[in-house]
Scaffold this motif. Structure first.
Motif, PDB file in Angstrom:
ATOM      1  N   ALA A   9       0.818  -1.209   0.000  1.00 19.72           N
ATOM      2  CA  ALA A   9       0.000   0.000   0.000  1.00 19.72           C
ATOM      3  C   ALA A   9       0.854   1.262   0.000  1.00 19.72           C
ATOM      4  N   VAL A  10       2.166   1.086   0.130  1.00 18.07           N
ATOM      5  CA  VAL A  10       3.023   2.261   0.233  1.00 18.07           C
ATOM      6  C   VAL A  10       3.015   3.073  -1.058  1.00 18.07           C
ATOM      7  N   ARG A  11       2.724   4.361  -0.927  1.00 18.03           N
ATOM      8  CA  ARG A  11       2.779   5.264  -2.076  1.00 18.03           C
ATOM      9  C   ARG A  11       3.558   6.511  -1.678  1.00 18.03           C
ATOM     10  N   VAL A  12       4.621   6.771  -2.410  1.00 13.67           N
ATOM     11  CA  VAL A  12       5.433   7.949  -2.114  1.00 13.67           C
ATOM     12  C   VAL A  12       5.564   8.773  -3.386  1.00 13.67           C
ATOM     13  N   ARG A  13       6.035   9.991  -3.210  1.00 12.40           N
ATOM     14  CA  ARG A  13       6.176  10.839  -4.398  1.00 12.40           C
ATOM     15  C   ARG A  13       7.412  11.707  -4.299  1.00 12.40           C
ATOM     16  N   PHE A  14       7.882  12.104  -5.486  1.00 14.47           N
ATOM     17  CA  PHE A  14       8.907  13.132  -5.591  1.00 14.47           C
ATOM     18  C   PHE A  14       8.185  14.325  -6.201  1.00 14.47           C
ATOM     19  N   ALA A  15       8.257  15.475  -5.522  1.00 16.64           N
ATOM     20  CA  ALA A  15       7.437  16.617  -5.956  1.00 16.64           C
ATOM     21  C   ALA A  15       8.273  17.880  -6.141  1.00 16.64           C
ATOM     22  N   PRO A  16       9.098  17.909  -7.175  1.00 19.31           N
ATOM     23  CA  PRO A  16       9.930  19.085  -7.405  1.00 19.31           C
ATOM     24  C   PRO A  16       9.157  20.180  -8.119  1.00 19.31           C
ATOM     25  N   PRO A  25       9.626  22.686 -11.148  1.00 20.59           N
ATOM     26  CA  PRO A  25      10.549  22.774 -12.292  1.00 20.59           C
ATOM     27  C   PRO A  25      10.932  24.212 -12.570  1.00 20.59           C
ATOM     28  N   THR A  26      11.793  24.760 -11.743  1.00 18.02           N
ATOM     29  CA  THR A  26      12.166  26.157 -11.908  1.00 18.02           C
ATOM     30  C   THR A  26      13.668  26.238 -12.113  1.00 18.02           C
ATOM     31  N   GLY A  27      14.153  25.529 -13.115  1.00 19.59           N
ATOM     32  CA  GLY A  27      15.592  25.558 -13.372  1.00 19.59           C
ATOM     33  C   GLY A  27      16.156  24.175 -13.252  1.00 19.59           C
ATOM     34  N   ASN A  28      17.412  24.105 -12.889  1.00 24.48           N
ATOM     35  CA  ASN A  28      18.076  22.814 -12.824  1.00 24.48           C
ATOM     36  C   ASN A  28      17.717  22.052 -11.560  1.00 24.48           C
ATOM     37  N   VAL A  29      17.777  20.737 -11.645  1.00 23.57           N
ATOM     38  CA  VAL A  29      17.472  19.923 -10.477  1.00 23.57           C
ATOM     39  C   VAL A  29      18.686  19.889  -9.565  1.00 23.57           C
ATOM     40  N   HIS A  30      18.433  20.178  -8.337  1.00 24.09           N
ATOM     41  CA  HIS A  30      19.469  20.287  -7.340  1.00 24.09           C
ATOM     42  C   HIS A  30      19.821  18.930  -6.741  1.00 24.09           C
ATOM     43  N   ILE A  31      21.060  18.799  -6.283  1.00 23.59           N
ATOM     44  CA  ILE A  31      21.536  17.543  -5.753  1.00 23.59           C
ATOM     45  C   ILE A  31      20.752  17.103  -4.502  1.00 23.59           C
ATOM     46  N   GLY A  32      20.354  18.077  -3.687  1.00 23.97           N
ATOM     47  CA  GLY A  32      19.585  17.754  -2.487  1.00 23.97           C
ATOM     48  C   GLY A  32      18.196  17.251  -2.844  1.00 23.97           C
ATOM     49  N   ASN A  33      17.634  17.858  -3.872  1.00 21.31           N
ATOM     50  CA  ASN A  33      16.340  17.423  -4.368  1.00 21.31           C
ATOM     51  C   ASN A  33      16.382  15.998  -4.876  1.00 21.31           C
ATOM     52  N   ILE A  34      17.409  15.725  -5.659  1.00 22.94           N
ATOM     53  CA  ILE A  34      17.457  14.411  -6.288  1.00 22.94           C
ATOM     54  C   ILE A  34      17.772  13.348  -5.234  1.00 22.94           C
ATOM     55  N   ARG A  35      18.466  13.726  -4.178  1.00 26.72           N
ATOM     56  CA  ARG A  35      18.701  12.795  -3.086  1.00 26.72           C
ATOM     57  C   ARG A  35      17.369  12.424  -2.447  1.00 26.72           C
ATOM     58  N   ALA A  36      16.483  13.403  -2.287  1.00 25.66           N
ATOM     59  CA  ALA A  36      15.150  13.103  -1.764  1.00 25.66           C
ATOM     60  C   ALA A  36      14.426  12.149  -2.714  1.00 25.66           C
ATOM     61  N   ALA A  37      14.583  12.385  -4.015  1.00 29.49           N
ATOM     62  CA  ALA A  37      13.953  11.500  -4.998  1.00 29.49           C
ATOM     63  C   ALA A  37      14.499  10.080  -4.859  1.00 29.49           C
ATOM     64  N   ILE A  38      15.811   9.981  -4.694  1.00 33.15           N
ATOM     65  CA  ILE A  38      16.441   8.670  -4.574  1.00 33.15           C
ATOM     66  C   ILE A  38      15.924   7.923  -3.339  1.00 33.15           C
ATOM     67  N   PHE A  39      15.841   8.635  -2.206  1.00 34.25           N
ATOM     68  CA  PHE A  39      15.381   7.970  -0.984  1.00 34.25           C
ATOM     69  C   PHE A  39      13.912   7.552  -1.109  1.00 34.25           C
ATOM     70  N   ASN A  40      13.112   8.379  -1.759  1.00 36.72           N
ATOM     71  CA  ASN A  40      11.724   7.995  -2.009  1.00 36.72           C
ATOM     72  C   ASN A  40      11.655   6.751  -2.884  1.00 36.72           C
ATOM     73  N   TRP A  41      12.456   6.776  -3.919  1.00 36.43           N
ATOM     74  CA  TRP A  41      12.464   5.663  -4.869  1.00 36.43           C
ATOM     75  C   TRP A  41      12.895   4.364  -4.180  1.00 36.43           C
ATOM     76  N   LEU A  42      13.979   4.487  -3.398  1.00 40.39           N
ATOM     77  CA  LEU A  42      14.506   3.318  -2.695  1.00 40.39           C
ATOM     78  C   LEU A  42      13.479   2.767  -1.707  1.00 40.39           C
ATOM     79  N   PHE A  43      12.831   3.674  -0.994  1.00 37.57           N
ATOM     80  CA  PHE A  43      11.828   3.253  -0.019  1.00 37.57           C
ATOM     81  C   PHE A  43      10.676   2.535  -0.728  1.00 37.57           C
ATOM     82  N   ALA A  44      10.214   3.134  -1.830  1.00 43.94           N
ATOM     83  CA  ALA A  44       9.114   2.519  -2.574  1.00 43.94           C
ATOM     84  C   ALA A  44       9.504   1.135  -3.074  1.00 43.94           C
ATOM     85  N   ARG A  45      10.694   1.028  -3.650  1.00 42.38           N
ATOM     86  CA  ARG A  45      11.100  -0.262  -4.199  1.00 42.38           C
ATOM     87  C   ARG A  45      11.329  -1.287  -3.090  1.00 42.38           C
TER      88      ARG A  45
END
Length: 534
Positions: free
Chosen positions: A3-10, A12-32
């Motif tokens: 039932a786990v549902r997570v999201r990455f919610a950036p 889009p106002t320019g380039n993707v920041h390293i801190g942002n993408i780290r959040a995306a990675i942790f979300n992705w890892l948790f979901a998987r």
RNA sequence: GCGCCUAUCGUCUAGUGGUUAGGACACAAGGUUUUCAUCCUUGUAACCGGAGUUCGAUUCUCCGUAGGCGUGCCA
């Protein structure tokens, strides 16, 4: 699927920041790890700054890192109706009110931190509390909160404001401790905006403090007193929904169960939880990740150009090396393993093991990890990417390029390449005469016997019947003995004479690749240019 | 100002009420390589400070200090 549902919610106002993408990675890892669902939500409501290019950049960076999302991305701008409907719902229920009119006669919608918290289990009493108040400034009690002045250490008034709900059972006392105002007697009128009060000569607030609390999967139980919160705007006077409302609504409609984001959002969480309950929803579980800071230990700012994900790609990092490195910032598997495959990361990941202090980027360590991944890259893949990077170097001539020769160079240098941008330093294989490190020339060409040996070598190498590392090695060996030079002491001078530099692959292999003509030309050039007068 | 959060080698981190406080990167030395890089071995290096609880605190508590976040009709 769980039932786990997570999201990455950036946004889009320019380039993707390293801190942002780290959040995306942790979300992705948790979901998987949880066999759940990972969603992408593009928070594109800032029309001024959200551009199609930025969205394209976001998508390409996620693809590069292998952050695949499930379901269609939700574009927040498509949800405006729902956001406004939610605001309407809150107004109708008396949980939000309209602000005073601005110059254009328009009103914003303001969410009231709820006075009645019966339906909000996240709010609890923290017991009786008092605050010293400066008597010179009248206390105002109005529909949108309490305005007063705190007393500074030096006895000066400091303006302060908080929501009404912060001051349950409020009694205002004067300097002789007489109660001069009781909020409970007037609260209904104040909330309805029929009544407002101004109390002079107040010296102290006495009230029941209440707090919002939640359990954070990373930081544990966190709480914030309501008297440090203010009612918040949820719809601007131009009718556009504010982040807090949009975020809560979208997380609710997307059925998000766990919100994993940077800990700069901790303070927002208290407001969001209140909004959830006000809308009749139950808030999700939260996990706040520590920030990533620059090598100065300071938060990344726009000026830290290094911090964009696209820059790491352009600088020749491998996506999985960056991915792997970023997982190690603020998380560890609990044992000594560091180089971990994606499958291992998915298996090992847990939010409970996330650190709560900020982590610093260490580019040296990233380089090292990248080198490890680079070394085990299949040669064809390595070659193709080298070629892409070589095309950006000034020495690269696509028309004149001998692809076999380029491949041989790549093969020779494969295991000593740490980043693809190192390819630009392969210039000495491709220029007729490379740039010479003059300091190295001075050091290695000093001895007469070395010069003589090199001059001999220019000739003997040229006359070799077969030009292989082995025959070259024998020729070098012969020159070394003839001129009475110690074993190995001719190698570095030879390297400098032929490549202009002190580092590189094995010198025999390097010379074999360069071929007899270039080798002779360069030794002669070095001799003419750097041997100088006796 | 107020509220909240955080604190182990230079950096990323492991770990525990009693450990020689472990690993990795970086750094240094030595070895292998007749050269370069790799590689191998070894070494330098840490529990922010002060009280308290305890037989014993890096670990628990409190107070400092330092840093971060928040305190927007930004997100």
């Amino acid at each position: 699927m769980s039932a786990v549902r997570v999201r990455f919610a950036p946004s889009p106002t320019g380039n993707v920041h390293i801190g942002n993408i780290r959040a995306a990675i942790f979300n992705w890892l948790f979901a998987r790890h949880e066999d759940g669902t990972f969603l992408l939500r593009v928070e594109d409501t800032d029309r001024e700054r959200s551009t199609p290019e930025a969205i394209a950049n976001l998508l390409s960076v996620m693809e590069w890192l292998g952050l695949g999302y499930d379901e269609q991305p939700l574009y927040q701008s498509t949800q405006e109706k729902e956001h406004l409907a939610a605001a309407r719902q809150l107004i109708d229920a008396g949980k939000a009110y309209l602000s005073a009119k601005n110059e254009e006669g328009r009103q914003a919608v303001i969410f009231r931190i709820p006075w009645d918290t019966a339906e909000c289990p996240a709010v609890s009493s923290a017991g009786p509390a008092t605050i010293q108040v400066h008597p010179d400034v009248p206390v105002q009690i109005v529909a949108n909160g309490v305005n007063y002045a705190q007393v500074s250490k030096k006895g000066k008034p400091i303006p302060a404001a908080a929501c009404l709900a912060g001051f349950k059972d409020l009694e205002i006392l004067d300097e002789s401790n007489h109660c001069i105002f009781r909020l409970n007697n007037h609260i209904a009128g104040v909330l309805d905006n029929d009544r407002s009060f101004e109390v002079d000569n107040a010296a102290q607030f006495r009230f029941t403090r209440r707090q919002v609390h939640f359990h954070d999967l990373v930081k544990g139980t966190l709480a914030k007193p309501l008297d440090s919160m203010k009612d918040l705007v949820i719809v601007r006077s131009d009718s556009s929904p504010v982040f807090h409302l949009a975020n809560v609504c979208d997380d609710s409609t997307q059925g998000i169960t766990h919100i994993i984001r940077g800990d700069d959002h901790v303070e927002n969480t208290y407001r969001h939880i209140l909004l959830y309950y006000a809308l009749g929803k139950t808030p999700p579980t939260y996990a706040h990740l520590p920030m990533i800071v620059n090598d100065q230990g300071k938060p990344y700012s726009k000026r830290d150009g290094d911090a964009f994900v696209g820059d790491f790609r352009d600088k020749g990092y491998l996506p999985h090396a960056l991915f792997n490195y970023l997982t190690l910032l603020g998380w560890s598997p609990g044992d000594d393993r560091e180089k971990l495959s994606r499958e291992e990361l998915i298996q090992l990941f847990s939010l409970e093991r996330v650190q709560s202090a900020a982590a610093r980027m260490d580019l040296k360590k990233l380089d090292n990890l990248n080198g490890q991944y680079m070394a085990e890259l299949p040669f064809d893949e390595f070659l193709n990417t080298c070629r892409t990077f070589a095309e950006t170097c000034d020495w690269f001539d696509a028309d004149a390029m001998d692809t076999d020769y380029f491949a041989s160079v790549a093969e020779l240098l494969h295991t000593r390449t740490k980043r693809f941008t190192d390819v630009c330093e392969w210039d000495y294989f491709f220029r007729e005469i490379p740039d010479y490190d003059e300091k190295a020339c001075g050091k290695f060409f000093k001895k007469l016997e070395v010069r003589a040996a090199l001059t001999d070598l220019a000739v003997s190498l040229k006359n070799l019947s077969t030009f292989t590392p082995e025959t070259i090695e024998r020729a070098v060996h012969a020159a070394t003995e003839k001129h009475d030079i110690k074993h190995g002491k001719l190698n570095q001078p030879l390297r400098v004479a032929v490549t202009g530099r002190t580092t590189g692959a094995g010198i025999y292999e390097t010379i074999a690749l360069l071929g007899p003509r270039r080798t002779e030309t360069r030794i002669t050039h070095a001799s003419n240019t750097y041997f100088g007068e006796i």
